[in-house]
Write an enzyme that holds these catalytic residues in place. Structure first.
Site, short mmCIF file in Angstrom:
data_model
loop_
_atom_site.label_atom_id
_atom_site.label_comp_id
_atom_site.label_asym_id
_atom_site.label_seq_id
_atom_site.Cartn_x
_atom_site.Cartn_y
_atom_site.Cartn_z
N LYS A 75 10.58 6.37 -11.11
CA LYS A 75 9.59 7.10 -10.31
C LYS A 75 9.50 8.56 -10.77
CE LYS A 75 10.34 3.98 -6.49
NZ LYS A 75 11.11 3.64 -5.28
N GLN A 119 14.63 6.63 -0.87
CA GLN A 119 14.93 5.35 -1.50
C GLN A 119 15.84 4.50 -0.60
OE1 GLN A 119 13.66 4.26 -4.57
NE2 GLN A 119 14.60 2.32 -3.99
N ASP A 142 5.14 5.83 0.79
CA ASP A 142 5.63 4.45 0.75
C ASP A 142 4.88 3.58 1.77
OD1 ASP A 142 7.45 3.59 -1.10
OD2 ASP A 142 9.22 4.32 -0.02
#
Ligand code: NDP
Length: 316
Positions: A75, A119, A142
């Site tokens: 990412k 994460q 997200d």
């Protein structure tokens, strides 16, 4: 055409862009499609920069889970490649919930940060739901905050759609798969893949309008469902569980699974496989995604797209 669902040839035409999508026989090239999304993102980053806004993505990694470290690096490098600003905040495994929430609060308040991603999984001492709910919905790239989940479900388009399902819908669209009225069977009901995938495909409108069935570990006679599917999306985390016998001839098969299995022929001693028995299933499917090189590439591309959208909205 191998079955009775509409399929595309060796090169699908992406009508919206007037270009064609590279494909090897019936294998969808996720990397090539993702590269196109990233080109669009890069162009939008340049436009925003010209207006004095540099889109910024902050990724928070807690602990030392090796798989998470790989995802985060990917990412990080992709966001740099498309010209975004941003940082990866790496925290020790003993980080407290209080400390993590304080970091989220700081990122929420920063004008430089347009997208925040924490994460998963988080260490046991931290309540992941609490952390996800703390991220401002307009920075939740997200798409896991309940506000964004709710917007997806009710069909409001100004929220953020979770990256993996968004990437799959995008792939289906550019490959010319007609989803309207199609039987779409999703295996898996997680909050990050299965549920949002089903919510997307059932919406009213382009790229959706499917008749959706969700299957999970309690489903009776899984094959009876999968064999009906025009579009089969598999996100179970079970290596190669979907066999050719479970797939209707001509179906479009999307494999989300990422599983490491032992393989003594590899230097690492293992290899990555999906939830679908790729070699057998590709013989019956009209289109199929490989692992690796399919859905995974799209997931990161859609994260970048969500971040650039967050920056553009903040600039309004
Ligand atoms: P979860 O473990 O959270 O969910 C798995 C789902 O599959 C559950 O709903 C479970 O049912 C269901 N399931 C498990 N076994 C069976 C079975 N035998 N028959 C039917 N249903 C079953 O996983 P995720 O959704 O997080 O991820 C799924 C897979 O996708 C993993 O391999 C993951 O690594 C991968 N992944 C890949 C991404 C990418 O970018 N390519 C992104 C995210 C995930 P129940 O609810 O009853 O337990």
């Amino acid at each position: 055409m191998r079955g009775d669902v509409p399929v595309v040839g060796r090169e699908a035409r992406d009508e919206s862009r007037g270009t064609s999508i590279p494909m090897n026989e019936n294998v969808i090239d996720g990397a090539a499609i993702a590269a196109r999304v990233l080109d669009e993102v890069r162009a939008e980053v340049d436009r925003l920069k010209a207006r004095g806004i540099t889109p910024g993505l902050s990724v928070v990694l807690v602990g030392d889970d090796p798989a998470s470290a790989v995802y985060v690096r990917s990412k990080e490098s992709t966001s740099r490649d498309v010209g975004m600003a941003g940082e990866t905040i790496r925290l020790g495994a003993a980080t407290t919930q209080f400390e993590l929430l304080a970091i989220v609060d700081r990122l929420n308040a920063s004008d430089q940060v347009h997208g925040i991603l924490v994460q998963m999984p988080l260490p046991r001492q931290i309540d992941a739901d609490l952390v996800l709910r703390r991220i401002r919905p307009d920075k939740d790239v997200d798409g896991f905050h309940p506000v964004n989940v709710g917007k997806l479900l009710i069909g409001e388009t100004d929220g953020f759609v979770p990256c993996t399902p968004a990437g799959i819908q995008y792939m289906l669209e550019v490959c010319g798969v007609d989803t309207r009225g199609a039987e779409c069977v999703v295996i898996g009901r997680s909050n990050i893949v299965g549920k949002p995938m089903a919510a997307l495909m059932m919406q009213n409108g382009a790229g959706a309008d499917a008749t959706v069935t969700i299957c999970h570990s309690r489903t009776r006679d899984l094959s009876a469902h999968t064999r009906r599917a025009d579009i089969l999306i598999v996100a179970a985390g079970r290596p190669q569980m979907v066999t050719a016998e479970m797939v209707k001839p001509g179906a479009v098969v999307i494999d989300v699974g990422m599983n490491r299995i032992p393989d003594s022929t590899k230097k690492s001693g293992s290899r990555l496989v999906g939830d679908v028995d790729f070699e057998r299933v590709r013989e019956v499917a009209s289109l199929i995604t490989p692992v690796p090189g399919g859905v995974g590439k799209m997931t990161i591309a859609m994260l970048m797209r969500n971040t650039v959208r967050a920056a553009a909205r903040a600039a309004r």
